[in-house]
Design an enzyme around this catalytic site. Structure first.
Site: not given
Ligand code: GRF
Length: 205
Positions: A92-93, A95, A147, A111, A16
């Site tokens: 992945m934390r 907040l 989320d 998400h 992303n």
């Molecule tokens: C994605 O599926 C996003 O929706 C989720 O974590 C993943 C991240 O993927 N929050 P990347 O690191 O952007 O490839």
């Protein structure tokens, strides 16, 4: 139009992040990534930053005595870099309320499910296990819930009969890479208006 200064928070692959980089470079987003912050020193996202000569910083949460100390440092770096928008991109934390309040109205997340269905971890697997016919992805403002903040954009994909969580995740990810840059551009154009928990998208001036 003045370019929107952006901070991106990552933990992993950063696909992303890559979509945001590409959209900034091609002008689809009138913005500039000022800093990328990773809590994971091994995140592939950091390699992407090097390739595109973007400033990056690693703050491993494990090196801090508390969540508060970790977040204070991240807030400082975001502010020092003058970001007007903070994008969570696979960060992945969870907040704290304090962090979320600090950046209220300028903190976005993506998400991999159609919220409010399947929040939290492994949205793709949750959708598959539930047996839904359609899933997708959601870009939303972040509030104090996990989320649960106001929804900006969503994209729908079908769930195919032989899908595994990997094939479904790949189909969803393609859509993520479209709607995250679109949502950021809407923000940059000042077109996102909050009405209660709904987001109105103002027409282009
Ligand atoms: C994605 O599926 C996003 O929706 C989720 O974590 C993943 C991240 O993927 N929050 P990347 O690191 O952007 O490839």
């Amino acid at each position: 139009m003045k370019k929107l200064p952006i901070a991106v928070l990552v933990s992993g692959s950063g696909s992303n992040l890559q979509a945001i980089i590409d959209a900034c470079e091609s002008g689809k987003i009138s913005g500039e990534i000022k800093v990328v912050i990773s809590n994971n020193p091994d995140a592939f996202a950091l390699t992407r930053c090097k390739k595109h000569k973007l400033k990056s910083a690693v703050y491993n949460h494990k090196d801090f005595p508390s969540k508060d100390a970790f977040e204070k440092e991240i807030i400082k770096v975001i502010e020092e870099n003058g970001a007007g928008l903070v994008c969570l991109a696979g960060f992945m934390r969870v907040l704290s309320d304090n962090f979320v309040k600090h950046f209220s109205g300028k903190l976005l997340n993506i998400h991999p499910a159609l919220l409010p269905s399947f929040p939290g971890l492994h949205g793709q697997k949750q959708a598959l296990d539930y047996g839904v016919r359609y899933s997708g992805c959601t870009v939303h403002f972040v509030d104090a819930t996990v989320d649960g903040g106001p929804i900006i954009l969503q994209s729908v994909v079908p769930v195919e009969p032989n899908d595994t969580k990997e094939t479904l995740a790949a189909r969803i990810l393609k859509e993520e890479h479209k709607i995250y840059p679109q949502a950021i551009q809407l923000f940059a154009e000042g077109r996102l208006k909050l009405r209660g928990r709904s987001v109105l998208i103002a027409s282009k001036k």
